[in-house]
Scaffold this active site. Structure first.
Site, PDB file in Angstrom:
ATOM      1  N   GLY C 153       2.486   7.408  15.752  1.00  0.00           N
ATOM      2  CA  GLY C 153       2.545   8.903  15.868  1.00  0.00           C
ATOM      3  C   GLY C 153       1.491   9.409  14.543  1.00  0.00           C
ATOM      4  O   GLY C 153       1.433   8.878  13.537  1.00  0.00           O
ATOM      5  N   CYS C 154       1.137  10.843  14.716  1.00  0.00           N
ATOM      6  CA  CYS C 154       0.348  11.314  13.587  1.00  0.00           C
ATOM      7  C   CYS C 154       1.188  11.496  12.298  1.00  0.00           C
ATOM      8  O   CYS C 154       0.580  11.093  11.284  1.00  0.00           O
ATOM      9  CB  CYS C 154      -0.273  12.687  14.007  1.00  0.00           C
ATOM     10  SG  CYS C 154       1.018  13.876  14.714  1.00  0.00           S
ATOM     11  N   TYR C 155       2.251  11.887  12.146  1.00  0.00           N
ATOM     12  CA  TYR C 155       3.125  12.166  11.190  1.00  0.00           C
ATOM     13  C   TYR C 155       3.211  10.943  10.543  1.00  0.00           C
ATOM     14  O   TYR C 155       3.150  10.694   9.363  1.00  0.00           O
ATOM     15  CB  TYR C 155       4.491  12.866  11.336  1.00  0.00           C
ATOM     16  CG  TYR C 155       4.192  14.198  11.676  1.00  0.00           C
ATOM     17  CD1 TYR C 155       3.985  15.187  10.928  1.00  0.00           C
ATOM     18  CD2 TYR C 155       4.680  14.837  12.863  1.00  0.00           C
ATOM     19  CE1 TYR C 155       3.706  16.445  10.908  1.00  0.00           C
ATOM     20  CE2 TYR C 155       4.870  16.161  13.066  1.00  0.00           C
ATOM     21  CZ  TYR C 155       4.327  17.167  11.983  1.00  0.00           C
ATOM     22  OH  TYR C 155       4.150  18.372  12.154  1.00  0.00           O
TER      23      TYR C 155
END
Lengths: 350, 350, 350, 350
Positions: C153-155
């Site tokens: 995921g980006c986070y």
């Protein structure tokens, strides 16, 4: 109006941007009591749930529209609905004691054919004929007497105010007027679309409905009325990556010899009693942020001598002077209040 | 050019936005070696310190400009300086082996008087006469042979490309052309000003230098050349709250009978071999974000039949096709490379 | 991989933002041929119609997904779909010759219970066990051998890279880590919502899913793996009025005596061979625009001595290193290409 | 105060953003007459020239500051100046009849050493001791009696209000509080800088002065006072690409057993008489746009049970509740007016 008694108002379609802006303005209006807000989509919900900015401030709950009930409770009803609905609703309100300010296109035209050419068949043609075009600075007298106001579109408001003095006085040609207008995204409303999806709009300035926007015939009707003869314009709207604000740049051929100071003087003289119209100093040009959140119009003029053209630049907040603010200004005129009542808070400096 | 040997390039004024964009493009250009970047303000500092995006990627250090040194090391020098400086610097480079692409206005005009009317006395008039206007799609042949290119302004690039076919072919009148153009803030450069201070620009669309912008005579010179007779235009630029991107909307009187499909066809035919010019489908209009970061131009046309006008809408990235990208495209043509070399990365979808 | 033969790639779900970004990157990748793009919603339409930026550049047409057909044509399939779909599709592709990079959450977890606690029952648990977490800088070896990659995921990408060296080396406590992260709107995708409606987001910074975001357990699984024991974090994401970009600020209790230069040195040493990770100079902090459109990660560290805390600040482009770029980086590793192939264009200076 | 007589006010430093916002609020305040605005830079110019939004509305002209003259004409003087200037000016005003609200840091601290550690030597230490910290919701009684108010910083206002009830009641630990705050660009003022240059800030979210911001000791002084013992926090501010608005997210260790509804109840109870503090419903989180242009504070709370932490999220308009609005609220309290006078216009819905 008994002195001291407040005007009872209702907003039909209170959960769109123009409707919510009406709620904001009317809530603070010293001579108005906002009695009802309606919403089909959010009926039963607090308006503060739909617009959390109103949290703890505006305790109203959205109700379903009911003509009988609204008509009985309100001295004035604001219709902030998509066109086509108002022409069905307005006749239902006609029997009651209320007066109407309609923010859609349904009652802006007096020429039924012109309306029907760009919208749809009009089902209340008699009411249409009685309606008054609510461009306050031009039609104050008619507005004061009106039962129903067709509140002008944002583009026409922004474009017509600068042009009116020049077209009236025959300073510019009725042929060849070009209006290049630019609007923030709130003009497209709260309804979702890819065009106003954040990632698509930011850094994404665009033109749309070039030479095909419905505000074009609306402007031509008014310009022709003011000129006393048929006016054709070319109109191209654009979408700006910002929320509120509209700027119109118009280009006209000069019929009379005129320089920039003289053009500005015509504007100053024409609008000397119009409290919401401000003519920029000679060395300044308008910026949408200067009128953000206000009912003001800022106008500048430049004569392009090498091409013999008059260029007019004007800005408004499309949701205020271009919609809810002008609607309240119309109400003020209709009910004999000070024209600026509820509308003249000091502007934000930035 | 020996096959395989890379072109040695230098960027003079590498720490403005156009200069830094040149660094970006040239750094990745497969047939170029970027030998030197200069900056008066940041001499001695790494370019990656000035533009942290370059951190760990572009290891160059800014040097003071020295004509002798730059001329010896570079096959091509890009001047990304404010006008007035290039006319002093270019003659110093003339003796060396290098060729020049100047991004300022100093070598855009062939008509000295026209330049001096809006800028200042020109101190290199002979060089000016030899210079070629670097609007690649129109002047490829002349560019190929040029010693010095006057890289077009962003407004002229965006406005002239759509107009050129129609003015050449006599489809539109040479009188009464209106160009209403809109630019993102990067066009105003990296120098600080209240106008481009974030809080003043966001939500603050405005017009500026209405009928008084120096790009107007630049466009008139080229349009007159293409029309074969004197063309006068009216030009009003606007500042959009966005960083990159430019859109020009022009309005012309039709001299020939034409509808929208025919107008689009003229554009498609005229630019069928121009790899950076894309004509929008009939039902689409350009958006600045569609060309952001690229050298592409998107163009649409609409005929407003009720007013007999041709409306052209075009978009570019003002820093790429409007400055650094077109400069590199000029270099590609000058050195016989593929015109799109280093410029044809796939665009960002959003 | 036979020398010279290009890798055949397919993008399943090419009309979301991550999918379209994959198209952009793969289209330019020197060792890849993009064979197919699929879209349920836009099947039959040109991708350039859906994303006009691709006009005249990417001629692909969206097709309906068909596992058999895609599997036969592609050496690698990128799944850019909402979670739940990939766990159904991946097993269909398993029989074919292709390898998979999945951008959803479906193959990010090895702990089935952890996945099911925040998503839904997992229908391909065996495949899940074989999957490799595609955080390139940490798991290169495993990635090289993997059949299927769970692209982070980006986070997690943005948050884990700065924390990894410190948690591995026991410099910070496994208790009390706070991650306060901020994302641009493209992370929410192209699907319409009031949250990402332009007028609602501009000037509207907000927190969302505080202590309730599904990326939290994803991060805890990886941090626990790296720490060698159970790590619990507190995670609060925020939505920034911008399109691309993500910044994570994390706060950890120091277990060892450390000052800012020493913290930076740990990062520099740990990432000395990671071409996409750049450690900021001592006096600089990251800004999302510095990595916009790139696969880079910029990281800074500060020790707050008066509170004995390590603060890490990192930025990525959520659509590139946080999605499509890292997916291609994973592909590069899987197929033995240079890790930066197709990903190392010079960044935009502004 | 004689009933009916208006309070005479002066704004010193009226051409910064906070100063101009004071002009906006005081101009409309029903019980105030704005007698004078001063500006060193723009002395002699109309304030409407400096802020064109005031055109035709606020006719005041900027004057040079003169303590004698201002002191004689004003019942209350607002100092909207950079710190260091107020400590020189305030003693000059002490002899006159006026009271002072200072928006700088000079009179926020009671602990001289704490001030001097992060600012400079304080030249009015006695006045400093008499000053009252103007966080209205906490110190109403002291404010009512004060001669001089140190108007709180924007970060402290936004961060302290949510924390105060919990720290007072011992619900959270005095150790380990993390405040991650985010501000729009207007907080950096109207002075030009590359950081707030439009092209650098848009799409450019960043952290700055991490663990080194002067508002940190200001918050620690107040938190320690409320806790009754020494509190140390970690504070990291961030800059958001927007103009107005601030959001603070704080993370504290719970000392008592608490869930989200209980945390919200503590806030509701504590602020039940505070007209400008609104506690969000259980399912909602604050957004800066909801308080834009207003003096409101919106607060939400979440308990992260798996990590035993209390997370507080709050928003203000940094120029209103974070500066000019709170200054006027302080004046209202000082002069016995309704606390919301001049400050309670209905908020903008969008």
């Amino acid at each position: 109006m008994t002195q001291g008694k407040k005007i009872a108002a209702a907003v039909v379609g209170a959960t769109g941007y123009a409707g919510a802006e009406l709620v904001r303005i009317l809530w603070d209006h010293p001579q108005v009591e906002l009695k009802a807000v309606t919403s089909r989509q959010y009926a039963g919900q607090a308006i503060a749930q739909v617009f959390p900015a109103f949290q703890g401030v505006v305790p109203l709950v959205c109700e379903e529209f009911n003509a009988q009930s609204i008509g009985e409770r309100a001295d004035v009803v604001f219709l902030a609905l998509p066109h086509k609905l108002p022409m069905a609703i307005a006749p239902q309100l006609e029997g009651t004691n209320t007066r109407i300010v309609d923010l859609s296109a349904d009652f802006r035209f007096n020429d039924q054919a012109a309306y029907e050419a760009v919208y749809q068949p009009h089902t209340s043609p008699e009411l249409m004929k009685k309606s008054v075009y609510g461009l306050c600075e031009l039609y104050r007298k008619e507005i004061a007497q009106a039962f129903i106001i067709g509140n002008p579109g944002c583009y026409p408001t922004c474009s017509l105010l600068p042009l009116a003095p020049f077209i009236q006085q025959g300073v510019i040609s009725t042929r060849g007027i070009v209006i290049d207008a630019k609007s923030g995204a709130s003009g497209a409303g709260r309804g979702l679309s890819l065009t106003t999806h954040y990632c698509e709009l930011t850094e994404g300035f665009s033109a749309y409905k070039v030479a095909a926007h419905r505000h074009c015939p609306e402007m031509e009707e008014i310009l022709s009325r003011e000129a006393g003869r048929d006016v054709k314009i070319t109109f191209a709207p654009h979408l700006v990556p910002m929320s509120r604000g509209m700027l119109a740049t118009s280009y006209s051929m000069l019929e009379k010899d005129l320089d920039t100071p003289a053009a500005l003087e015509i504007l100053r003289e024409f609008y000397k009693d119009a409290e919401f119209v401000k003519i920029c100093p000679d060395n300044a040009l308008p910026r949408t942020s200067h009128v953000r959140g206000t009912n003001y119009v800022h106008i500048a003029a430049r004569v392009d001598e090498h091409a013999n053209r008059l260029i007019l630049v004007s800005v408004i907040d499309n949701l205020v002077k271009g919609a809810a603010g002008q609607a309240v200004q119309n109400m003020n005129i209709m009910f004999g209040l000070a024209e600026g009542a509820g509308l003249n808070a000091a502007p934000y400096p930035v």
